[in-house]
Enzyme design. Structure first.
Site, short mmCIF file in Angstrom:
data_model
loop_
_atom_site.label_atom_id
_atom_site.label_comp_id
_atom_site.label_asym_id
_atom_site.label_seq_id
_atom_site.Cartn_x
_atom_site.Cartn_y
_atom_site.Cartn_z
N ASP A 147 0.83 -1.20 0.00
CA ASP A 147 0.00 0.00 0.00
C ASP A 147 0.87 1.26 0.00
OD1 ASP A 147 -2.82 0.96 0.40
OD2 ASP A 147 -1.92 1.90 2.16
N GLU A 155 1.80 -0.57 -5.02
CA GLU A 155 0.86 0.48 -5.37
C GLU A 155 1.63 1.79 -5.27
OE1 GLU A 155 -3.22 2.69 -3.92
OE2 GLU A 155 -1.55 2.36 -2.57
C1 GLC Z 1 -4.18 2.95 -0.73
C2 GLC Z 1 -5.41 2.09 -0.64
C3 GLC Z 1 -6.56 2.95 -0.24
C4 GLC Z 1 -6.26 3.57 1.11
C5 GLC Z 1 -4.94 4.31 1.09
C6 GLC Z 1 -4.47 4.61 2.47
O1 GLC Z 1 -4.28 3.91 -1.74
O2 GLC Z 1 -5.61 1.42 -1.84
O3 GLC Z 1 -7.76 2.24 -0.21
O4 GLC Z 1 -7.29 4.44 1.45
O5 GLC Z 1 -3.93 3.56 0.50
O6 GLC Z 1 -4.06 3.43 3.10
#
Ligand code: GLC
Ligand code: MG
Length: 553
Positions: free
Chosen positions: A211, A282
Site C-alpha cells: 500500500d 501500489e
Molecule cells: C491505498 C489504498 C486505499 C487507502 C490508502 C491509504 O491507496 O488502496 O484504499 O485508502 O492507501 O491506506
C-alpha cells in the site's frame, strides 16, 4: 512463462483477482464479507481461471479507512475470522493451485496501534515518538501545523496531539488522522516490518501488495510543499522537467533501501508450489519513468500501471501508454502489469461510459450501454497484453459504479474530510451479487453493509453463469484462451499498420488482438480465425467498441 528468470515466476503472466474482503462474500451473516465467505467462493475463482487472489487488509482495525488503518499486523480482525481460519484459507487456495497475496500497509498504522498509543503515552522527545512524525506546531503557541502538506483525503496532513501534556505537538498523517505515518528513517520500524513479512511468509502467504509504496520515505527536514509567497510548488533541482523530482514525500530514493531489504527476506523463502514469494507495489505518484526503479532486479516484482488505468478510451494514447510501460519494465527485466480498476477507482463500465469532452460545468453524459461495450473490449485488450493482469472483483460481472448510495450509508473518510462534497470510493465497494434473490443477492444472510442497487439481480453470478453472452462468460473464456494461447509467448508486442481508430498488436507472430475504437466497422484480417470477440461481429467486420483475438494459420 517468460523473461529468463525461470518457470517458477508465476506472477509474470498471472491473472490476479482482487478480493475487497468486506464486499466479496459474507460467511457468518453479519452483513460484512469475511474469510469464510472467501473460502465458500473459491470454486468460483478457480472456475474463473485466476492464478492468484489478492485479499485487501484483513487485520484488526477500527476501520476508519476500511481496514487500511491497521491495529495489529500479525492477526486477523474478528469481523473477518481468526488466524486459524486464515491459515486454513491459505491451504485451501493452494489446494486449488492458486496463490494468495495479502495487503501490507507500511506507510501508516491505525492510531490505535500499540506503537502509536505507546508513543503518545511516552511523551515529547521519547524514543517511542521516533516511530512516527511528531513535530511542534508553527506560529504563535504552535497553533498551526508544522508545514503545509495536505492530506490525500482532504484538509491538512497534520493533527494536533489531543489531551494534556504537550499541546504544541502535532503528528503527520498523509491520509486520515486515524492513520499516523510511520517514520521509516527509524531502524526500529524496519525491523518490526521484517517480522511482519516473516510472520505471513511462514504461514504460507505467497506475496504482498504494498500500500502506498511510494510514500514511505519523507524528507526529514519536512519542508513546505508550496512557496508561501507565490503559492507555487516550491522549486527544487529537477523541477520543471518533472514536478515530483525531490518531492518531500512522493517517490523518494530512500524507499528503495527498504524494498531491497524486503526482497532479501522474500528470496529466502520458496512458496509451497516451489516458486519465489513476490511483491506488487501500489505507487500512484512517481517521477517520469519512475516505476522502473521499483522493479529493479533486487527490488519488487510488479507495480500497478496506473497510467493505463487513467487513460481515456482512445487508441493513440492507449498505444503510447502500453508501449512506454512495456519498454520501461523490459529495461529492468521485469514484467508489465495491467489494471483496469480497483477499490479506489470508479468502476470501468462507468468510466468508459462517460462521454469525454462534455460541456464544461455539466455532468458528463453517462451511457452504460456504451460503457459496458467498451469494458468488454477492454477486458480482451488487457488480457491479451503481455504480463500480469489484476482484476478487481465485480468487473468480471460488468458492475457499474453505484452513484446513488444514500449519504448516511457512505463510509469512505473522503466524504467526511471533504466536508461532504466528495462522495468517495464506496460506489465501487458495494457487496457482490451472487444470486438473483435473497436479502443480499447471495452475498450473505443479512443486509449488506452497503445497499445493492435493485438492478443487480440480473448481474448476479447465477444469472450470468449460463448465459454465453454475459460478461462473466466472456471473462471465463478469455482467461482460458489466454492460458492456452498467450502464456509463454514472450512479452514482445508488434504493432502492424492499421487504419485510424484501430488498435492492433501481434504477439509471437500468429496471435493478434484488434480493437475498434472508431465509429465504423472495420474489416478483420482474412484467413485468420476469430478465437473470441467482445461482442457480435458484423459478418467479416469488427463493429465499433469491439475487440477480437485472432489466430493466423
Ligand atoms: C491505498 C489504498 C486505499 C487507502 C490508502 C491509504 O491507496 O488502496 O484504499 O485508502 O492507501 O491506506
Ligand atoms: Mg461476515
Amino acid at each position: 512463462m517468460t523473461g529468463g528468470r525461470g518457470e517458477a515466476e508465476w506472477w509474470r503472466d498471472a491473472v490476479v483477482y482482487q478480493v475487497y474482503i468486506r464486499s466479496f462474500a459474507d460467511g457468518d451473516g453479519d452483513g460484512i464479507g469475511d474469510i469464510e465467505g472467501i473460502a465458500s467462493r473459491l470454486p468460483y475463482l478457480s472456475d474463473l481461471g485466476v492464478d492468484a487472489i489478492w485479499v485487501t487488509p484483513w487485520y484488526p482495525s477500527p476501520f476508519a479507512d476500511g481496514g487500511y488503518d491497521v491495529a495489529d499486523y500479525c492477526d486477523i480482525a474478528p469481523v473477518f475470522g481468526d488466524l486459524a481460519r486464515a491459515e486454513a484459507l491459505i491451504e485451501e487456495v493452494h489446494g486449488l493451485g492458486m496463490r494468495l497475496i495479502i495487503d501490507l500497509v507500511p506507510n501508516h498504522t491505525s492510531d490505535r496501534h500499540p506503537w502509536f498509543t505507546r508513543a503518545l503515552a511516552a511523551g515529547v522527545g521519547s524514543r517511542e515518538r521516533e516511530w512516527y512524525w511528531f513535530r511542534p506546531g508553527s506560529g504563535p503557541g504552535g497553533d498551526a501545523p508544522p508545514n503545509d502538506w495536505p492530506s490525500v483525503f482532504g484538509g491538512p496532513a497534520w493533527e494536533r496531539v489531543a489531551g494534556d501534556g504537550d499541546p504544541t505537538q502535532w503528528f503527520l498523517h498523509l491520509f486520515a488522522p486515524e492513520q499516523p505515518d510511520l517514520n521509516w528513517a527509524n531502524p526500529k520500524v524496519a525491523e518490526a516490518f521484517d517480522g511482519v513479512l516473516r510472520f505471513w511468509f511462514d504461514r504460507g502467504v505467497d506475496g504482498f501488495r504494498i500500500d502506498v509504496a511510494n510514500a514511505m520515505a519523507k524528507d526529514p527536514a519536512l519542508p513546505d510543499l508550496f512557496d508561501r509567497a507565490t503559492g507555487d510548488r516550491a522549486t527544487r533541482a529537477g523541477d520543471g522537467d518533472d514536478r515530483l523530482a525531490d518531492h518531500p514525500y512522493w517517490d523518494r530514493d530512500e524507499i528503495h533501501e527498504t524494498f531491497r531489504r524486503w526482497r532479501r527476506i522474500a528470496d529466502s523463502y520458496r512458496d509451497r508450489l516451489g516458486g519465489p514469494k513476490m511483491f506488487v507495489a501500489e505507487a500512484w505518484q512517481v517521477r517520469r519513468g519512475g516505476l522502473a526503479r521499483y522493479l529493479r532486479a533486487d527490488e519488487l516484482h510488479n507495480a500497478f500501471n496506473f497510467e493505463f488505468l487513467a487513460t481515456a478510451w482512445a487508441p493513440d494514447v492507449m498505444r503510447s501508454v502500453i508501449d512506454r510501460h512495456v519498454s520501461m519494465v523490459a529495461a529492468v527485466g521485469a514484467g508489465p502489469t495491467w489494471v483496469l480498476s480497483n477499490h479506489d477507482t470508479v468502476r470501468v463500465v462507468t468510466r468508459y461510459g462517460r462521454a469525454p469532452g462534455a460541456t464544461a460545468g455539466k455532468e458528463p453524459h453517462l451511457d452504460l450501454v456504451v460503457g459496458l461495450r467498451r469494458a468488454r473490449a477492454a477486458a480482451l485488450l488487457t488480457l491479451a497484453l503481455p504480463g500480469s493482469t489484476y482484476l478487481y472483483q465485480g468487473d468480471e460481472l460488468g458492475l457499474a459504479e453505484v452513484e446513488d448510495l444514500p449519504d448516511e450509508a457512505l463510509q469512505d473518510p473522503i466524504w467526511r474530510r471533504s466536508g461532504r462534497t466528495i462522495r468517495g470510493r464506496d460506489g465501487c465497494r458495494v457487496p457482490l451479487p451472487w444470486s438473483e434473490d435473497g436479502p443480499s443477492l447471495g452475498f450473505g444472510a443479512a443486509e449488506p453493509w452497503l445497499p445493492q442497487p435493485a438492478g443487480w439481480a440480473r448481474l448476479a453470478v447465477s444469472a450470468q453463469s449460463n448465459d454465453p453472452g454475459s460478461m462473466l462468460s466472456l471473462y471465463r473464456r478469455a482467461i482460458a484462451l489466454r492460458r492456452s494461447h498467450l502464456v509463454g509467448r514472450g512479452h514482445d508486442i508488434v504493432w502492424p499498420e492499421t487504419g485510424p481508430g484501430v488498435l492492433a498488436f501481434d504477439r509471437g507472430g500468429s496471435f493478434a488482438c484488434v480493437v475498434n475504437f472508431g465509429t465504423d466497422a472495420v474489416a478483420l484480417e482474412r484467413g485468420a480465425e476469430v478465437l473470441i470477440a467482445s461482442g457480435p461481429l458484423d459478418g467479416p467486420n469488427l463493429p465499433t467498441d469491439t475487440a477480437a483475438w485472432l489466430i493466423r494459420p
